[in-house]
Enzyme design. Structure first.
Site, PDB file in Angstrom:
ATOM      1  N   ASP A   1       0.857  -1.186   0.000  1.00  0.00           N
ATOM      2  CA  ASP A   1       0.000   0.000   0.000  1.00  0.00           C
ATOM      3  C   ASP A   1       0.892   1.233   0.000  1.00  0.00           C
ATOM      4  O   ASP A   1       1.970   1.232   0.612  1.00  0.00           O
ATOM      5  CB  ASP A   1      -0.916   0.015   1.235  1.00  0.00           C
ATOM      6  CG  ASP A   1      -1.823   1.234   1.246  1.00  0.00           C
ATOM      7  OD1 ASP A   1      -2.799   1.249   0.486  1.00  0.00           O
ATOM      8  OD2 ASP A   1      -1.537   2.180   1.999  1.00  0.00           O
TER       9      ASP A   1
ATOM     10  N   GLU B   1       0.951   5.556   0.519  1.00  0.00           N
ATOM     11  CA  GLU B   1       0.315   6.828   0.861  1.00  0.00           C
ATOM     12  C   GLU B   1       1.014   7.908   0.061  1.00  0.00           C
ATOM     13  O   GLU B   1       2.229   7.869  -0.131  1.00  0.00           O
ATOM     14  CB  GLU B   1       0.418   7.116   2.368  1.00  0.00           C
ATOM     15  CG  GLU B   1      -0.263   6.088   3.245  1.00  0.00           C
ATOM     16  CD  GLU B   1      -1.755   5.949   2.962  1.00  0.00           C
ATOM     17  OE1 GLU B   1      -2.369   6.953   2.541  1.00  0.00           O
ATOM     18  OE2 GLU B   1      -2.298   4.854   3.138  1.00  0.00           O
TER      19      GLU B   1
ATOM     20  N   HIS C   1      -5.393   4.309   6.870  1.00  0.00           N
ATOM     21  CA  HIS C   1      -4.681   5.183   5.936  1.00  0.00           C
ATOM     22  C   HIS C   1      -3.196   5.327   6.295  1.00  0.00           C
ATOM     23  O   HIS C   1      -2.589   6.347   6.000  1.00  0.00           O
ATOM     24  CB  HIS C   1      -5.343   6.562   5.848  1.00  0.00           C
ATOM     25  CG  HIS C   1      -6.692   6.536   5.215  1.00  0.00           C
ATOM     26  ND1 HIS C   1      -6.899   6.257   3.875  1.00  0.00           N
ATOM     27  CD2 HIS C   1      -7.933   6.714   5.744  1.00  0.00           C
ATOM     28  CE1 HIS C   1      -8.192   6.287   3.604  1.00  0.00           C
ATOM     29  NE2 HIS C   1      -8.837   6.559   4.716  1.00  0.00           N
TER      30      HIS C   1
ATOM     31  N   ASP D   1      -2.634  -0.756   6.431  1.00  0.00           N
ATOM     32  CA  ASP D   1      -3.544  -1.068   5.324  1.00  0.00           C
ATOM     33  C   ASP D   1      -3.085  -2.308   4.571  1.00  0.00           C
ATOM     34  O   ASP D   1      -3.910  -3.119   4.122  1.00  0.00           O
ATOM     35  CB  ASP D   1      -3.638   0.119   4.369  1.00  0.00           C
ATOM     36  CG  ASP D   1      -4.475   1.263   4.948  1.00  0.00           C
ATOM     37  OD1 ASP D   1      -4.868   1.160   6.122  1.00  0.00           O
ATOM     38  OD2 ASP D   1      -4.712   2.243   4.229  1.00  0.00           O
TER      39      ASP D   1
END
Length: 576
Positions: A26, A28, A167, A172
Site C-alpha cells: 500500500d 500513501e 490510511h 492497510d
C-alpha cells in the site's frame, strides 16, 4: 474409433496458490495524480501459503510539503518525513523486496500507477510482476447483500481482519493480507486453485450466463431500451444501448463480471426490448422506466422523487427551509439535492454569508418574540424582537435570492475566509467540513442554473449527427424530450421538423427550476446538446446562463477536490 487422451502435466495446471509468494503493498501519497504528486509512505507484507515471510515499511520524503488535509487523513506530517529517505533510496530496496512475487493491492491501478511513474522517473523498467487487485476480485466474488461496498475498511470487517485500516501504509497492507486470504478462500470453492486461474477468474462467464444466451435471440441491432424480467414479468434491470443486440449479448459473455448483474442473469427469464428512434430517446426512456418500475438491480435513478430542495420561503421574514415538493407559491428554490444532509450543508454555507433567521416559526410584522442566541453572536438581526426592520431584513433576502439564482460570490468569499482562518489555526478538520458545505452549495447552484437555462425555453428543436449521414432530430419543451426522429441523409429538413413538432408531447410546466422533467433527464439532454455537431434548428425564447453564475466557482471547487489526499479527493487542499 480410437480416442487418444493425453494427461496434462503439473505445469499445465499453473502455480498453486499455496506456493505463490504474494507481496501485498500500500502507498500513501500527497495526491491522486502520479505525474504531479509524490509517495509519502510504503508498507508491504510478503506472504506465502498463509504465512508472513517479511515486511517492508518506510516513510518517504516527498520532496515538498504535504497538503494539510492529507496530513489529517493519514496522520503523516512534514515533521515526520523531514528525516525520511527519498524515493531514490527507497525504490531499489522495494523492487528487490517484490522480486519474483505477485503484487497485491486494494485498488491496484492507483498504487501501480505511482509505482510505475516512480520507476520511469528513476530509469527502472516497469514491474513485470503479476498483479492482483483485491477490490476488483471482491466485486466479482461478493454480493451486495454480503457487503454494501468494496472499500478496504468494509472488507476488513467482513473478513474479520486483525488489523483495522487507518490510511497508514503498513496497517492497510496487513488488512489487505487478511482480505486476500478471505477472497482466496471464496474463489477456492469456485474451483480456482492456481495463480493463473485467479488471474483468469474475472474473465470467466458463469454457468448461468452460458445457459441464458438464448435470451438475446431476436434482439435487433437498433438503439433502444432493454428490460430483464423474471418469471412473473417483474422488471429486474433496465438498460439502454445504441445497439441493442450487441449490448444484450454482452451480458452472457466473459466481459460481464459485475456480481449483482451475474446474480440478476440467474433470475432472469426473458429480455424485453423497446426500439427507439435515436440513442438520446433510448437514454431518456431508460431514465423514465427506471423511475417508474424501480428495478431491484438498477442502482441509480430509481427514486427521482426523493430529491430535496432548499426553499427561500415567501413570508414577511423569509427563511431557508428544506422541502421535497415544489410549489407555485412565489418562493425561490435551490436544488435539487440528493439528500437532506447535502441540502443542509448548502444552507449552512449561505447562513455563513447572510444573517437570515434560522428559527422555524412564522414571523409576522406585528407579533414580537424573544431573540435566540444567534442574535447575540451577530448571526441574525433579530427581526423577531423588532431589532431589524422588515425593509432591512428584505435586503438580506434579496442577497440570498441573488446568491441562489445568479451570483454566489458573496457566499463563496465568506466561507473561504472562514476556512483560511481555521487553517491558520491548524483546525483542518473543521476547515474540511466547511469546504464540503461550500461545495454542496456551489455545485447545486451551478447545476440549477444550467437546468433553468434550458427549462425556461418553451420549445427547442435540435439536430445532431446520426448513423450513415442521417440526422437525429429532437423536440425539447421546458427541458423535457417530447419527440425524436431520424432524417435520412440528403432529405429536406422542413417536413421532418414540422412532423415531429406536430406530434410532440404536449407539456404543461409545473413550478420550480425543473418544471416538466426530472433533473437527470434535463441534464442528459444538455449533454447531448453540448456534444460535437449538434445544431439548433428552432429556439422559442432565449438560452443563457448568468454571467457571474456558479459555474466559474464550481471550477475552483472541483480543482481543490482533484488536488485531494492519497485516498480521497474529499481531503484536498484549501481553495485557491
Amino acid at each position: 474409433m480410437v480416442v487418444s487422451v493425453e494427461q496434462g502435466t503439473l505445469d499445465d495446471l499453473g502455480t498453486p496458490l499455496v506456493d505463490v509468494t504474494f507481496v501485498v503493498f500500500d502507498l500513501e501519497t500527497t495526491g491522486t495524480s502520479p505525474a504531479e504528486c509524490a509517495i509519502t509512505e510504503i508498507g508491504a507484507v510478503k506472504v506465502r501459503g498463509g504465512e508472513v515471510l517479511g515486511e517492508f515499511a518506510t516513510l518517504v520524503d516527498p520532496g515538498g510539503p504535504i497538503p494539510p488535509f492529507v496530513s489529517v487523513l493519514t496522520g503523516i506530517t512534514d515533521a515526520m518525513v523531514v528525516a525520511a529517505p527519498k524515493m531514490t533510496e527507497v525504490l531499489p530496496s522495494f523492487l528487490e523486496f517484490v522480486k519474483g512475487a505477485a503484487l497485491v493491492a486494494h485498488n491496484a491501478p492507483f498504487d501501480m500507477g505511482f509505482l510505475k511513474a516512480e520507476c520511469a522517473r528513476q530509469g527502472y523498467p516497469p514491474p513485470v510482476n503479476a498483479v492482483v487487485d483485491t477490490a476488483d476480485l471482491a466485486r466479482r466474488v461478493l454480493t451486495r447483500d454480503e457487503t454494501p461496498n468494496c472499500k478496504l475498511s468494509t472488507l476488513a470487517r467482513h473478513f474479520r481482519s486483525a488489523t483495522e485500516p487507518c490510511h497508514r501504509a503498513l496497517a492497510d497492507a496487513r488488512a489487505t493480507v487478511d482480505v486476500l486470504h478471505g477472497l482466496i478462500g471464496r474463489v477456492g470453492n469456485l474451483g480456482v486453485h492456481s495463480l493463473e486461474e485467479l488471474k483468469g477468474f474475472v474473465r470467466m462467464p458463469t454457468p448461468e450466463q452460458r445457459g441464458k444466451r438464448h435470451l438475446a435471440d431476436g434482439v435487433p441491432d437498433k438503439p433502444g431500451v432493454y428490460v430483464f424480467e423474471d418469471a412473473r414479468g417483474e422488471a429486474l434491470y433496465v438498460g439502454k444501448s445504441s445497439n441493442l443486440r450487441t449490448r444484450v449479448r454482452s451480458y452472457f459473455t466473459a466481459s460481464e463480471t459485475r456480481p449483482r448483474v451475474r446474480e440478476m442473469i440467474g433470475i432472469a427469464e426473458r429480455v424485453r426490448h423497446i426500439v427507439c428512434a435515436t440513442p438520446l430517446e433510448a437514454e431518456i426512456r431508460e431514465l423514465r422506466m427506471i423511475g417508474e418500475t424501480k428495478p431491484r438491480y438498477n442502482r441509480r435513478s430509481r427514486f427521482p422523487e426523493r430529491v430535496v430542495w432548499l426553499k427561500l420561503t415567501d413570508e414577511p421574514f423569509p427563511r431557508l427551509s428544506i422541502v421535497r415538493d415544489l410549489k407555485d407559491d412565489g418562493a425561490t428554490y435551490l436544488g435539487p439535492f440528493g439528500s437532506s444532509r447535502t441540502a443542509d450543508d448548502a444552507r449552512t454555507a449561505i447562513h455563513e454569508a447572510l444573517p437570515l433567521r434560522q428559527c422555524t416559526e412564522r414571523l409576522s410584522l406585528t407579533v414580537r418574540r424573544s431573540a435566540c442566541a444567534l442574535a447575540e453572536i451577530g448571526k441574525c438581526g433579530a427581526p423577531c424582537e423588532g431589532r431589524e426592520s422588515h425593509d432591512d431584513y428584505a435586503r438580506h433576502v434579496a442577497a440570498a435570492r441573488h446568491a441562489m439564482l445568479l451570483d454566489g460570490s458573496s457566499v463563496f468569499s465568506a466561507v473561504e475566509a472562514r476556512m483560511d482562518r481555521l487553517s491558520a489555526e491548524q483546525r483542518y478538520e473543521e476547515a474540511a467540513v466547511d469546504r464540503d458545505r461550500l461545495a454542496a452549495y456551489v455545485r447545486a447552484a451551478a447545476r440549477m442554473q444550467r437546468l433553468a437555462g434550458l427549462t425556461a425555453i418553451t420549445q427547442m428543436v435540435a439536430a445532431g449527427p446520426g448513423k450513415d449521414g442521417a440526422w437525429d432530430i429532437h423536440v425539447i419543451r421546458h427541458g423535457r424530450l417530447t419527440a425524436a426522429g431520424v432524417m435520412p441523409r440528403g432529405a429536406h429538413p422542413v417536413p421532418y421538423v414540422e412532423a415531429l413538432v406536430a406530434t410532440a408531447e404536449t407539456v404543461h410546466p409545473g413550478p420550480g427550476p425543473t418544471p416538466a422533467a426530472s433533473a437527470e433527464e434535463t441534464e442528459t439532454i444538455l449533454r447531448w446538446l453540448e456534444s460535437p455537431g449538434v445544431r439548433l434548428v428552432r429556439v422559442e425564447g432565449g438560452w443563457s446562463l448568468p454571467a457571474q453564475g456558479a459555474a466559474r466557482l464550481k471550477q475552483r471547487i472541483d480543482r481543490a477536490y482533484d488536488q485531494g489526499g492519497s485516498r480521497s479527493a474529499r481531503e484536498g487542499r484549501p481553495l485557491r
